[in-house]
Design a protein around this motif. Structure first.
Motif, mmCIF file in Angstrom:
data_model
loop_
_atom_site.group_PDB
_atom_site.id
_atom_site.type_symbol
_atom_site.label_atom_id
_atom_site.label_comp_id
_atom_site.label_asym_id
_atom_site.label_seq_id
_atom_site.Cartn_x
_atom_site.Cartn_y
_atom_site.Cartn_z
ATOM 1 N N TYR A 108 -12.821 18.258 20.002
ATOM 2 C CA TYR A 108 -12.445 18.154 18.593
ATOM 3 C C TYR A 108 -12.215 19.527 17.968
ATOM 4 C CZ TYR A 108 -12.867 16.756 13.648
ATOM 5 O OH TYR A 108 -12.661 16.553 12.300
ATOM 6 N N ASP A 109 -13.182 20.448 18.115
ATOM 7 C CA ASP A 109 -13.060 21.738 17.434
ATOM 8 C C ASP A 109 -11.881 22.537 17.959
ATOM 9 O OD1 ASP A 109 -14.300 22.104 19.894
ATOM 10 O OD2 ASP A 109 -15.649 23.685 19.192
ATOM 11 N N HIS A 110 -11.617 22.458 19.261
ATOM 12 C CA HIS A 110 -10.451 23.147 19.816
ATOM 13 C C HIS A 110 -9.157 22.528 19.289
ATOM 14 C CE1 HIS A 110 -12.970 24.466 23.548
ATOM 15 N NE2 HIS A 110 -13.204 25.238 22.491
ATOM 16 N N ALA A 111 -9.108 21.200 19.231
ATOM 17 C CA ALA A 111 -7.911 20.515 18.738
ATOM 18 C C ALA A 111 -7.635 20.907 17.292
ATOM 19 C CB ALA A 111 -8.077 18.999 18.861
ATOM 20 N N CYS A 112 -8.687 20.976 16.483
ATOM 21 C CA CYS A 112 -8.509 21.370 15.083
ATOM 22 C C CYS A 112 -7.917 22.775 14.979
ATOM 23 C CB CYS A 112 -9.844 21.315 14.341
ATOM 24 S SG CYS A 112 -10.428 19.640 13.987
ATOM 25 N N ARG A 113 -8.388 23.683 15.811
ATOM 26 C CA ARG A 113 -7.865 25.048 15.757
ATOM 27 C C ARG A 113 -6.391 25.089 16.133
ATOM 28 N NH1 ARG A 113 -9.488 30.469 19.242
ATOM 29 N NH2 ARG A 113 -8.242 31.890 17.986
ATOM 30 N N VAL A 114 -6.032 24.369 17.177
ATOM 31 C CA VAL A 114 -4.635 24.361 17.628
ATOM 32 C C VAL A 114 -3.729 23.763 16.557
ATOM 33 C CG1 VAL A 114 -3.049 23.294 19.286
ATOM 34 C CG2 VAL A 114 -5.183 24.338 20.085
#
Length: 427
Positions: free
Chosen positions: A61-67
């Protein structure tokens, strides 16, 4: 059914054999088991395809939000869906979904006004009648393919907003699905590339003629809004208007029907949940959010790294395609308690079904109103659903969809009167 509601085992998943590009996986396999294994074992993983192309799979989730949020590091202008992988995207810089700020912001602002909750609530009575017309087949005791019928439902809401004639809605709905699920032989023709080209050509030709016929006359619908929009002090070109008509149509038609089908499937699996919503109508808004998280109808969004960047402990190089798997992010155990439980009272529920950041779905307000009406009417009119045949999922790596789901409904006592009376009211 169970693949969405049972925590998948991950020990047996061989990551070397994983191919998240393969559309067959989403039709017949279990992507949730693979996504969970990747989240736990390799959350930023390079996917190499046999033809030499490749991309980074982002599953947390946190990586997806950053991307999805950081457009300075991850651009939308290199193609934002996997079917454009390795090819030039002709819509880059022209279509809102394939633009970065500031152009994206200038194009989006006028659409935000027309698609705001305040503007849309005035259409709620019309939308409720459309939902009840959609549900009329439930009056028949014979099986009804809810998923197949549902593919035409969004046009009842977006057709008037766009400003397209009702006589064209059915054809536009089907061509939209073909454009986003070209690997599914039921909707595409020939090979994948041929299916994409045919569907895109038909939609572009349709909107090009529609815009041309309007001339310089502006209207208060979405097409009129686009024709009157300016970017950097200039009006949109004909092609830019057409590209964005296409984008708005696909955004509405391709994903929303699958939220409805997947939600009914969840209610069949957990009938007590349907009783809970019926007894507590105030749960409808949170039930809609959970339905969106649960179904995650847009499987992924793609970006391209602008510069070298580190995500987690992995170095991503400039130009690399980066794919955020929304269905995985929305089951991330670090963010969602009991993520494989369909919890209509879940709060908070910061799902990514509408995306994240500047590209958060411009149609989210109408989707929420429409889905709220669908959930409210379903639980208010139907006591129980039963499956009347096999559930068939779409063959697509983008649309997480159910294409066939025959059901029979056991209606509540007053349902027939309500459906018939409301659908006969004049517009």
């Amino acid at each position: 059914m169970a693949r969405m509601s049972v925590p998948p085992e991950v020990d047996d998943v061989d990551l070397e054999e994983v191919n998240l590009f393969d559309p067959n996986l989403y039709a017949t396999g279990d992507p949730h088991a693979i996504w969970r294994a990747l989240r736990l074992r390799d959350p930023v993983r390079w996917q190499q395809l046999d033809d030499g192309r490749g991309f980074w799979s982002i599953t947390r989730y946190d990586h997806a939000c950053r991307v999805l949020r950081d457009h300075d590091l991850f651009t939308s202008e290199g193609g934002n869906l996997l079917y454009t992988l390795g090819s030039w995207d002709p819509a880059a810089g022209k279509m809102m979904t394939s633009m970065d700020p500031p152009g994206h912001t200038e194009l989006r602002e006028p659409l935000n006004h027309l698609l705001s909750h305040r503007e849309l609530v005035r259409r709620e009575d019309h939308m409720r009648r459309a939902v009840r017309r959609f549900l009329l087949p439930l009056l028949d005791d014979s099986p009804w393919d809810l998923a197949e019928a549902g593919m035409s439902l969004p046009m009842s809401f977006t057709g008037p907003l766009l400003g397209v004639p009702e006589s064209d809605w059915a054809a536009l709905a089907r061509t939209s699905v073909a454009a986003m699920a070209p690997d599914d032989p039921e909707f595409g023709v020939g090979g994948t590339e041929e299916a994409i080209a045919k569907a895109h050509f038909e939609l572009f030709e349709y909107f090009s003629a529609l815009v041309h016929d309007r001339g310089t006359e502006l209207s208060d619908d979405l097409i009129g809004c686009l024709m009157g929009t300016e970017i950097d002090g200039r009006g949109l070109t004909h092609d830019e208007v057409v590209y964005n008509c296409y984008s708005l149509l696909l955004g509405a038609n391709v994903t929303a029907p699958h939220v409805v089908a997947t939600t009914v499937l969840a209610l069949i699996e957990q009938p007590a949940v349907q009783d809970e919503i019926a007894a507590r109508p105030e749960l409808v808004p949170s039930a809609v959010e959970e339905a969106l998280r649960w179904s995650s109808p847009a499987n992924h969004f793609m970006r391209h790294a602008v510069d070298d960047v580190t995500l987690g402990d992995v170095r991503i190089h400039a130009g690399d395609p980066v794919v955020a798997w929304v269905g995985s992010a929305n089951r991330d155990e670090e963010v969602f308690a009991d993520p494989y439980t369909f919890d209509v009272a879940r709060k908070p529920n910061r799902h990514l079904a509408f995306g994240f950041g500047r590209h958060y779905c411009v149609g989210a307000p109408i989707a929420r109103i429409a889905l709220g009406l669908v959930v409210s009417e379903l639980v208010g009119l139907v006591e129980r659903f039963e499956l009347a045949g096999p559930v068939e999922r779409m063959r697509s790596n983008f649309v997480a969809g159910v294409k066939h789901m025959p059901v029979v409904a056991h209606l509540r006592a007053d349902a027939a009167r309500v459906l018939r009376a409301e659908t006969l009211e004049p517009e």
